[in-house]
Design an enzyme around this catalytic site. Structure first.
Site, PDB file in Angstrom:
ATOM      1  N   SER A  29      33.874   6.971  14.019  1.00 39.85           N
ATOM      2  CA  SER A  29      33.496   5.994  13.350  1.00 39.85           C
ATOM      3  C   SER A  29      32.104   5.878  13.534  1.00 39.85           C
ATOM      4  CB  SER A  29      33.870   4.478  13.699  1.00 39.85           C
ATOM      5  OG  SER A  29      33.865   4.452  15.007  1.00 39.85           O
ATOM      6  N   ASN A 116      37.800  -0.598  23.045  1.00 39.38           N
ATOM      7  CA  ASN A 116      38.838  -2.005  23.104  1.00 39.38           C
ATOM      8  C   ASN A 116      38.589  -2.973  23.031  1.00 39.38           C
ATOM      9  OD1 ASN A 116      40.438   0.569  22.474  1.00 39.38           O
ATOM     10  ND2 ASN A 116      42.512  -0.309  23.437  1.00 39.38           N
ATOM     11  N   THR A 161      36.486 -27.667 -22.512  1.00 42.04           N
ATOM     12  CA  THR A 161      37.889 -27.881 -21.798  1.00 42.04           C
ATOM     13  C   THR A 161      38.272 -26.630 -23.244  1.00 42.04           C
ATOM     14  OG1 THR A 161      38.879 -28.811 -23.329  1.00 42.04           O
ATOM     15  CG2 THR A 161      38.223 -29.162 -20.996  1.00 42.04           C
ATOM     16  N   HIS A 162      39.364 -25.237 -22.526  1.00 41.21           N
ATOM     17  CA  HIS A 162      39.124 -24.625 -23.372  1.00 41.21           C
ATOM     18  C   HIS A 162      38.639 -23.521 -24.080  1.00 41.21           C
ATOM     19  CE1 HIS A 162      43.343 -26.366 -22.935  1.00 41.21           C
ATOM     20  NE2 HIS A 162      42.810 -27.592 -23.096  1.00 41.21           N
ATOM     21  N   LYS A 289      18.086  -4.868 -27.259  1.00 37.16           N
ATOM     22  CA  LYS A 289      19.232  -5.832 -26.829  1.00 37.16           C
ATOM     23  C   LYS A 289      18.491  -6.398 -25.682  1.00 37.16           C
ATOM     24  CE  LYS A 289      23.149  -5.995 -26.211  1.00 37.16           C
ATOM     25  NZ  LYS A 289      24.058  -5.058 -26.723  1.00 37.16           N
ATOM     26  N   ASN A 291      20.431  -7.196 -21.900  1.00 38.90           N
ATOM     27  CA  ASN A 291      21.992  -7.842 -21.141  1.00 38.90           C
ATOM     28  C   ASN A 291      21.496  -8.051 -19.611  1.00 38.90           C
ATOM     29  OD1 ASN A 291      22.592  -5.999 -23.333  1.00 38.90           O
ATOM     30  ND2 ASN A 291      22.623  -4.206 -22.811  1.00 38.90           N
ATOM     31  N   GLU A 296      26.164  -9.752 -14.837  1.00 44.60           N
ATOM     32  CA  GLU A 296      27.736  -9.166 -15.345  1.00 44.60           C
ATOM     33  C   GLU A 296      28.327  -8.067 -13.518  1.00 44.60           C
ATOM     34  OE1 GLU A 296      27.544  -7.074 -19.166  1.00 44.60           O
ATOM     35  OE2 GLU A 296      25.341  -7.073 -18.764  1.00 44.60           O
ATOM     36  N   TYR A 323      46.076  -2.966  20.973  1.00 50.47           N
ATOM     37  CA  TYR A 323      44.878  -2.127  19.826  1.00 50.47           C
ATOM     38  C   TYR A 323      45.753  -0.807  19.285  1.00 50.47           C
ATOM     39  CZ  TYR A 323      40.872   0.727  18.695  1.00 50.47           C
ATOM     40  OH  TYR A 323      40.544   1.668  17.669  1.00 50.47           O
ATOM     41  N   GLN A 328      40.111   0.516  13.256  1.00 43.25           N
ATOM     42  CA  GLN A 328      39.107   1.098  13.278  1.00 43.25           C
ATOM     43  C   GLN A 328      38.655   1.077  11.454  1.00 43.25           C
ATOM     44  OE1 GLN A 328      37.470   5.084  15.615  1.00 43.25           O
ATOM     45  NE2 GLN A 328      37.564   5.974  13.088  1.00 43.25           N
ATOM     46  N   LYS A 331      36.202  -1.382   9.970  1.00 41.43           N
ATOM     47  CA  LYS A 331      34.461  -2.013   9.538  1.00 41.43           C
ATOM     48  C   LYS A 331      33.943  -1.980   8.246  1.00 41.43           C
ATOM     49  CE  LYS A 331      34.625  -0.549  14.297  1.00 41.43           C
ATOM     50  NZ  LYS A 331      35.455  -0.831  13.945  1.00 41.43           N
TER      51      LYS A 331
HETATM   52  N1  ARG Z   1      35.799   3.472  17.192  1.00 45.52           N
HETATM   53  C1  ARG Z   1      37.083   2.625  17.956  1.00 45.52           C
HETATM   54  C2  ARG Z   1      37.030   1.538  16.924  1.00 45.52           C
HETATM   55  O1  ARG Z   1      36.108   1.023  15.510  1.00 45.52           O
HETATM   56  C3  ARG Z   1      36.362   2.035  18.956  1.00 45.52           C
HETATM   57  C4  ARG Z   1      37.960   2.173  19.927  1.00 45.52           C
HETATM   58  C5  ARG Z   1      38.753   2.488  19.984  1.00 45.52           C
HETATM   59  N2  ARG Z   1      39.535   2.860  21.050  1.00 45.52           N
HETATM   60  C6  ARG Z   1      40.514   3.735  21.322  1.00 45.52           C
HETATM   61  N3  ARG Z   1      41.105   3.699  22.479  1.00 45.52           N
HETATM   62  N4  ARG Z   1      40.167   5.286  20.879  1.00 45.52           N
HETATM   63  O2  ARG Z   1      37.818   0.770  16.717  1.00 45.52           O
END
Ligand code: ARG
Length: 461
Positions: A29, A116, A161-162, A289, A291, A296, A323, A328, A331
């Site tokens: 990640s 975690n 309205t409408h 034009k 725009n 938009e 967990y 992950q 994010k």
């Molecule tokens: N990169 C992990 C996440 O974003 C961190 C936690 C990972 N924990 C694990 N036991 N692999 O959730």
């Protein structure tokens, strides 16, 4: 065959073979969670301070960690820091570099915590900061709306309205409707911040830790209002992120409504407003034009924010405690929601003062739509005719005006009197747009004086 070297993995001890490149890329990640590096370091420093205060690590360890983290920060800030996919995520990258810089003290930092509870803490800190930034932007946006509403407090606009002409409203009043929507959006973010601002750290992997930690101290150091009460819940739920995305989806929904109106109003068939050129683009083929790309796109970006909300709801659905690596995936949707909101709001804050109105076109549109028909009915009702009968009378008068291709106000008095003898020469003020506006002078009404009063109330808040 010689064993490949994979000792760089923190957890290598238990493993017989390394990950393949594809698995490494799939599970890492760091490419996206490195954006939480500041929060990660801030949380680590608070954790280390607590560990030292509790005698779990030495004061010399803490000093080394503080010193080393300052250097890591500087390296990340200047772009020198080398992020490694082998180290999976932001947490392991930073810890590894710290350890390279300061040795054993770096290895002691992870005492009594897990990635975690670390990641849950980082993301809450990140979101709390993001909410604070967004709240500031929302406030600026509200100020811009109030400024424009004040400028156009008495400018008549056809209220629809409408999407058909209904009754006259003031442009200021119309803008204040959006101000109210944004106010509720801000309230939702404030509320979501309360539940976000609770400390998961100390939950460790899932069951807490055997060390004599002081979670209240860490919460205090990091500015959390409360400590998460249950370790399993603390590391596993992302409902605060879902709540945030839900509030974000509503905000974008509101912005999409405003955007849609800006697009319509800017269309030459309406011609109610102009948006400064710097927020518009041209066409590569049609030279005439201009725009309204910004509204938009804001309308269009609403879709991706809705998508992120659904992604997070689905991500969390049916996850067993505690967990799971699924989390992950929280994010990217969250970060993109923050970015989309932040960019959209920043651009609206700049764009609103760049709106100029064409009051003649608004008035002309009103005159075509018999917008004061209700006022005539109210006039007759005030003179004693039951409202339902008045409605009927005015309906017939409107038909006549339509046949003669004139507005109600342009029908001669004796012609109007054919529909009801109750109509007198005092009817003129009821039939004019400005008379109609001024008459709606109660709390929350569209009369110019009420618009100014609402603006004053909003400014006081
Ligand atoms: N990169 C992990 C996440 O974003 C961190 C936690 C990972 N924990 C694990 N036991 N692999 O959730």
């Amino acid at each position: 065959m010689s064993q490949p070297d994979f000792s760089q993995y923190t957890w290598a001890g238990r493993f017989a073979e390394p990950m393949t490149e594809l698995v490494k890329r799939y599970t890492a990640s760091v490419t996206f969670d490195q954006r939480m590096w500041r929060q990660d370091i801030r949380a680590s420093l608070a954790h280390a301070t607590m560990l030292a205060r509790q005698g779990i690590i030495g004061d010399d360890d803490l000093a080394a960690i503080e010193h080393g983290m300052a250097q890591v920060s500087a390296e990340i800030e200047t772009g020198e820091f080398v992020w490694s996919l082998d180290l999976e995520d932001v947490h392991l990258n930073i810890e590894k570099r710290l350890t390279a810089l300061i040795g054993d003290a770096g290895k002691r930092l992870h005492t009594g915590r897990s990635r975690n509870d670390q990641v849950a803490t980082d993301i809450r800190l990140y979101l709390r900061d993001a909410i604070d930034d967004l709240l500031e932007l929302l406030e600026s946006f509200q100020h811009r709306l109030l400024d424009l509403a004040e400028r156009e407090a008495a400018t008549p606009l056809p209220g629809f309205t409408h999407l058909q002409v209904a009754q006259p409203v003031t442009f200021g009043h119309h803008l204040l409707a959006y101000h109210e929507m944004i106010r509720r959006d801000a309230e939702r973010f404030v509320d979501c911040r309360r539940r976000t601002n609770r400390l998961p750290l100390g939950a460790a992997a899932l069951a807490g830790t055997t060390y004599p930690i002081d979670r209240q101290l860490v919460a205090q150091l990091l500015g959390f209002d409360e400590v998460c009460e249950n370790s399993l819940d603390a590391v596993s739920d992302r409902d605060f992120a879902i709540e945030f995305c839900s509030a974000s989806a509503l905000l974008m929904m509101h912005l999409s409504r405003l955007s849609e109106e800006l697009v319509l109003w800017m269309n030459p068939c309406f011609g109610f407003i102009r948006i400064a050129d710097r927020f518009c683009t041209g066409s590569s083929i049609m030279p005439q034009k201009k725009n309204p790309d910004v509204p938009e796109l804001a309308r269009g970006k609403t879709g991706r924010v809705y998508g992120h909300l659904l992604a997070l709801l689905t991500l969390m659905k049916s996850q067993p405690l505690a967990y799971n690596k699924d989390n992950q995936e929280d994010k990217e949707p969250l970060f993109d929601t923050v970015d989309t909101l932040s960019d959209t709001l920043r651009i609206f804050v700049e764009m609103i003062p760049g709106i100029s109105v064409n009051p003649e076109r608004m008035r002309a549109a009103l005159q075509q739509g018999f917008a004061t028909a209700t006022d005539l009915a109210d006039y007759l009702t005030r003179k004693g005719l039951p409202f339902r009968d008045a409605h009927e009378v005015v309906g017939r008068a409107v038909r006549r005006a339509e046949e003669s291709q004139v507005d109600l106000a342009q029908l001669p008095l004796d012609e109007l009197r054919q529909f009801s003898p109750l109509i007198d020469d005092d009817v003129a003020s009821a039939l004019t747009i400005d008379g109609s506006l001024a008459a709606r002078s109660h709390f929350g009404g569209t009369a110019p004086d009420q618009v100014l009063a609402a603006i004053a109330r909003a400014r006081r808040r």
